[in-house]
Design a protein around this motif. Structure first.
Motif, PDB file in Angstrom:
ATOM      1  N   THR A 157       0.801  -1.250   0.250  1.00 14.12           N
ATOM      2  CA  THR A 157       0.012   0.004  -0.069  1.00 14.12           C
ATOM      3  C   THR A 157       0.848   1.198   0.010  1.00 14.12           C
ATOM      4  OG1 THR A 157      -0.037   0.156   2.555  1.00 14.12           O
ATOM      5  CG2 THR A 157      -1.889  -1.084   1.230  1.00 14.12           C
ATOM      6  N   ILE A 158       1.920   1.123   0.235  1.00 14.44           N
ATOM      7  CA  ILE A 158       3.174   2.149   0.508  1.00 14.44           C
ATOM      8  C   ILE A 158       3.877   2.686  -0.859  1.00 14.44           C
ATOM      9  CG2 ILE A 158       4.862   3.259   1.741  1.00 14.44           C
ATOM     10  CD1 ILE A 158       4.455   1.085   3.601  1.00 14.44           C
ATOM     11  N   ASP A 159       4.165   1.481  -1.478  1.00 14.56           N
ATOM     12  CA  ASP A 159       5.383   1.666  -2.582  1.00 14.56           C
ATOM     13  C   ASP A 159       5.014   0.625  -3.394  1.00 14.56           C
ATOM     14  OD1 ASP A 159       7.042   2.420  -4.532  1.00 14.56           O
ATOM     15  OD2 ASP A 159       8.572   2.876  -3.135  1.00 14.56           O
ATOM     16  N   PRO A 160       4.087  -0.053  -3.924  1.00 17.19           N
ATOM     17  CA  PRO A 160       3.843  -1.335  -4.506  1.00 17.19           C
ATOM     18  C   PRO A 160       4.888  -1.747  -5.707  1.00 17.19           C
ATOM     19  CG  PRO A 160       1.963   0.022  -5.268  1.00 17.19           C
ATOM     20  CD  PRO A 160       2.711   0.790  -4.198  1.00 17.19           C
ATOM     21  N   ASP A 161       5.299  -0.697  -6.546  1.00 19.50           N
ATOM     22  CA  ASP A 161       6.035  -0.935  -7.432  1.00 19.50           C
ATOM     23  C   ASP A 161       7.659  -0.514  -7.271  1.00 19.50           C
ATOM     24  OD1 ASP A 161       4.124  -2.100  -9.333  1.00 19.50           O
ATOM     25  OD2 ASP A 161       3.554   0.113  -9.625  1.00 19.50           O
ATOM     26  N   LEU A 162       7.826  -0.366  -6.081  1.00 19.17           N
ATOM     27  CA  LEU A 162       9.159   0.416  -5.484  1.00 19.17           C
ATOM     28  C   LEU A 162       9.717   1.475  -6.447  1.00 19.17           C
ATOM     29  CD1 LEU A 162      10.591  -3.067  -4.627  1.00 19.17           C
ATOM     30  CD2 LEU A 162       9.796  -1.474  -3.121  1.00 19.17           C
ATOM     31  N   ASP A 163       8.541   2.313  -6.755  1.00 22.49           N
ATOM     32  CA  ASP A 163       9.341   3.288  -7.833  1.00 22.49           C
ATOM     33  C   ASP A 163       8.956   4.744  -7.207  1.00 22.49           C
ATOM     34  OD1 ASP A 163       6.504   3.356  -7.949  1.00 22.49           O
ATOM     35  OD2 ASP A 163       6.291   3.269 -10.132  1.00 22.49           O
ATOM     36  N   LYS A 164       8.507   4.869  -5.904  1.00 22.82           N
ATOM     37  CA  LYS A 164       8.411   6.095  -5.178  1.00 22.82           C
ATOM     38  C   LYS A 164       9.376   6.256  -4.075  1.00 22.82           C
ATOM     39  CE  LYS A 164       3.364   5.581  -5.383  1.00 22.82           C
ATOM     40  NZ  LYS A 164       2.052   5.166  -4.695  1.00 22.82           N
ATOM     41  N   PRO A 165       9.764   7.551  -3.949  1.00 25.70           N
ATOM     42  CA  PRO A 165      10.805   7.340  -3.033  1.00 25.70           C
ATOM     43  C   PRO A 165      10.322   7.329  -1.544  1.00 25.70           C
ATOM     44  CG  PRO A 165      10.523   9.714  -3.997  1.00 25.70           C
ATOM     45  CD  PRO A 165       9.632   8.776  -4.460  1.00 25.70           C
ATOM     46  N   THR A 166      10.521   6.029  -1.146  1.00 24.29           N
ATOM     47  CA  THR A 166       9.848   5.959   0.276  1.00 24.29           C
ATOM     48  C   THR A 166      11.078   5.614   1.488  1.00 24.29           C
ATOM     49  OG1 THR A 166       7.999   4.595  -0.671  1.00 24.29           O
ATOM     50  CG2 THR A 166       8.689   4.251   1.826  1.00 24.29           C
ATOM     51  N   SER A 167      11.349   6.778   2.179  1.00 25.62           N
ATOM     52  CA  SER A 167      12.373   6.902   3.047  1.00 25.62           C
ATOM     53  C   SER A 167      12.052   6.087   4.622  1.00 25.62           C
ATOM     54  CB  SER A 167      12.431   8.240   3.382  1.00 25.62           C
ATOM     55  OG  SER A 167      11.519   9.000   4.100  1.00 25.62           O
ATOM     56  N   VAL A 168      13.217   5.906   5.064  1.00 29.48           N
ATOM     57  CA  VAL A 168      13.142   5.423   6.387  1.00 29.48           C
ATOM     58  C   VAL A 168      13.770   6.242   7.509  1.00 29.48           C
ATOM     59  CG1 VAL A 168      13.642   3.375   7.948  1.00 29.48           C
ATOM     60  CG2 VAL A 168      13.300   2.890   5.435  1.00 29.48           C
ATOM     61  N   THR A 169      12.918   6.788   8.392  1.00 27.58           N
ATOM     62  CA  THR A 169      13.483   7.618   9.495  1.00 27.58           C
ATOM     63  C   THR A 169      13.636   6.954  10.876  1.00 27.58           C
ATOM     64  OG1 THR A 169      12.791   9.385   7.893  1.00 27.58           O
ATOM     65  CG2 THR A 169      13.387  10.045  10.106  1.00 27.58           C
ATOM     66  N   ASP A 170      14.612   7.351  11.635  1.00 26.26           N
ATOM     67  CA  ASP A 170      14.685   7.138  12.801  1.00 26.26           C
ATOM     68  C   ASP A 170      13.769   7.869  13.674  1.00 26.26           C
ATOM     69  OD1 ASP A 170      15.573   7.200  15.948  1.00 26.26           O
ATOM     70  OD2 ASP A 170      17.317   5.976  15.142  1.00 26.26           O
ATOM     71  N   ALA A 171      12.685   7.398  14.435  1.00 29.03           N
ATOM     72  CA  ALA A 171      11.526   8.042  15.160  1.00 29.03           C
ATOM     73  C   ALA A 171      12.138   8.822  16.201  1.00 29.03           C
ATOM     74  CB  ALA A 171      10.577   7.053  15.635  1.00 29.03           C
ATOM     75  N   ASP A 172      13.344   8.409  16.782  1.00 32.34           N
ATOM     76  CA  ASP A 172      13.837   9.054  17.837  1.00 32.34           C
ATOM     77  C   ASP A 172      14.674  10.399  17.598  1.00 32.34           C
ATOM     78  OD1 ASP A 172      12.538   7.242  19.836  1.00 32.34           O
ATOM     79  OD2 ASP A 172      14.062   6.037  19.365  1.00 32.34           O
ATOM     80  N   SER A 173      15.759  10.000  16.778  1.00 36.94           N
ATOM     81  CA  SER A 173      16.625  10.967  16.241  1.00 36.94           C
ATOM     82  C   SER A 173      16.330  11.730  15.070  1.00 36.94           C
ATOM     83  CB  SER A 173      18.247  10.554  15.968  1.00 36.94           C
ATOM     84  OG  SER A 173      17.997   9.719  14.830  1.00 36.94           O
ATOM     85  N   HIS A 174      15.433  11.414  14.375  1.00 38.00           N
ATOM     86  CA  HIS A 174      14.842  11.966  13.043  1.00 38.00           C
ATOM     87  C   HIS A 174      15.757  11.805  12.017  1.00 38.00           C
ATOM     88  CE1 HIS A 174      11.437  13.179  15.398  1.00 38.00           C
ATOM     89  NE2 HIS A 174      12.223  13.580  16.426  1.00 38.00           N
ATOM     90  N   ALA A 175      16.860  11.053  12.169  1.00 39.84           N
ATOM     91  CA  ALA A 175      18.060  10.770  11.102  1.00 39.84           C
ATOM     92  C   ALA A 175      17.467   9.873   9.830  1.00 39.84           C
ATOM     93  CB  ALA A 175      19.327  10.253  11.942  1.00 39.84           C
ATOM     94  N   THR A 176      17.522  10.459   8.717  1.00 37.70           N
ATOM     95  CA  THR A 176      17.085   9.443   7.643  1.00 37.70           C
ATOM     96  C   THR A 176      18.150   8.305   7.533  1.00 37.70           C
ATOM     97  OG1 THR A 176      16.427  11.440   6.382  1.00 37.70           O
ATOM     98  CG2 THR A 176      16.810   9.617   4.983  1.00 37.70           C
TER      99      THR A 176
END
Length: 194
Positions: A157-176
């Protein structure tokens, strides 16, 4: 004076209620995460993992040398913090993922907290090792570092074709941690895509 104390307590209750009303939507957003499986994993030593993949005779020497260089650059937590993408359900892809990432090493110990719940229609999926997925907001996956934790989520539901820039961020430090989960992560994270 008794009335003043009651008024002070009422203010505290009202303020607390306002704070919790702002927190509640974030907690509700986590309910939209499609969790495939969860548990804990203890990885064995990295040098023993390298011995296992060499023994398998499945990978080119250059690929193994590149992994060793990535581990040296990534530091001591590289092997125990992983983000891995699995594009589709397949036996050979699972075999490679588990072998190359170290999940099937004899030294690796996995304890299942939640059995696998995803179907082929839920792919692609993402494995988070050493992280707990906290929330998904738009194209951002918020995680917190938790040594040994394994969360596997559907990206359908987020990125079905892996073609959108979906980021992962640290919830505590907010670092990408990953600018785009489809292409890689920071050097301290063992990234894979199968």
């Amino acid at each position: 004076m008794h009335i003043g104390k009651t008024t002070s307590w009422l203010r505290v209750i009202v303020i607390a209620g306002c704070v919790f009303s702002f927190v509640a939507p974030g907690a509700g957003a986590a309910d939209k995460i499609k969790l495939c499986s969860s548990g804990t994993m203890t990885m064995g030593p990295f040098d023993e993992h390298i011995a296992e993949i060499r023994k398998a005779n499945r990978y080119e020497k250059a690929d193994i040398d590149e992994l060793i260089a990535e581990q040296k650059a990534g530091g001591p937590d590289f092997f125990s913090t992983q983000v891995v993408i699995k594009e589709e359900q397949s036996g050979s892809g699972d075999f490679d993922l588990h072998l190359f990432q170290g999940f099937s090493d004899p030294q690796a110990k996995y304890n299942v907290a939640m059995e696998w719940r995803c179907k082929s229609t839920d792919y692609p999926v993402a494995y988070f090792v050493g992280f707990k997925v906290r929330q998904i907001t738009g194209q951002t996956i918020l995680v917190s570092r938790e040594k040994g934790t394994v969360n596997i989520i559907s990206l359908k539901t987020i990125d079905p074709d892996l073609d959108k820039p979906t980021s992962v961020t640290d919830a505590d430090s907010h670092a990408t941690l990953c600018t785009d989960i489809a292409t890689g992560c920071i050097k301290t994270i063992f990234y894979g895509r199968y």
